[in-house]
Write an enzyme that holds these catalytic residues in place. Sequence first.
Site: not given
Length: 161
Positions: A92, A115, A150, A123-124
Amino acid sequence: MHKLDYQSPIGVLEIIGTDEAIHAILFSERETAQPQNGEVPEALMSCYRQLDEYFQGKRQDFTFPYTYEGTDFQKQVWNELTSIPYAETGSYKKIAEQIGNEKAVRAVGTANGKNKLSIVIPCHRIIGANGKLTGYAGGLWRKEWLLQHEKSIKKKDSKKS
């Protein structure tokens, strides 16, 4: 508005949009996707296919048309979220700095939580400044799964090179 369910490895995703663009991709707590009735607009089908490719490890960026509604500040935060590379993380605080408002850390967190385009606006990929996982509308277990997914795909891709 049209709706189409996608059965992902982390639960049902509800794809919501118009003939022109996707407006939301939301996690559902339903166990199984609802069958599709009737014609599905190309925008929703394109989103569906690209999400499927993402979960198969074949896609890292999304190109289907999407739109979002929010305040100018929220849009600024969401645009910045899309700059976080696949399989990497941000905070953030870093997002607040990147939008030129380093004191807006809490506001960035609030915008992040609003979101509606899960996975696409990543946002993850936001974690706490201490490196720990922080809140996620889809649940921390999903956030952890997405980050691990990912990282494992990126690791496989780097071994191919």
